[in-house]
Design an enzyme around this catalytic site. Sequence first.
Site: not given
Length: 213
Positions: A120, A138
């Site tokens: 991420k 997220d």
Amino acid sequence: MNKEKRLAILTRLRDENPHPQTELHWNTPFELLIAVLLSAQATDVSVNKATAKLYPVANTPQAMLDLGVEGIKSYIKTIGLFNSKAENVIKTCQRLINLHGGEVPENREALEALPGVGRKTANVVLNTAFGWPTIAVDTHIFRVSNRTKFAVGKNVDEVEQKLLKVVPKEFKVDVHHWLILHGRYTCIARKPRCGSCIIEDLCEYKDKIYPDE
């Protein structure tokens, strides 16, 4: 959700915010990398408050190393998990100096090899600092993608792969920011603000909430 609805959603989000930006404050790829590393399980607001004091003192790998773990902790102690994050910042800075000449590498494998940096974080840096069409999923993006039925997946990796598949090329660079901002301010977790949502009529969420309910 069909292709036409997705296109309509992306078009509206783009029209409302043609040039979306991260809410993290940064001026260099290194500042962005550290800010994203610090933002895990923390708000952008709390990170910005910390880096506003940290970056004038240290905003390069060598300057961070000179501060040391305890020095960094003194600036980020208001952020969750600050002990482990300070350790990772130092380790990351050492690796950047030893392996990359003190520069943030524009390379996924090299980024993910940095301590405290996962897929991420690498996606955010590649997208925001270098303009890659990556999509960092997220909690906000995961929720919006599943709730609207734009890109359904059981975990963040599934949602990321689905988004990469269904989002047209022209929208890929900015879709991360549109979805995260939509999830942060409109399609919030407990009580989505459906009455003020610009894509409400296109969303396939069955339990929409309106102010008079």
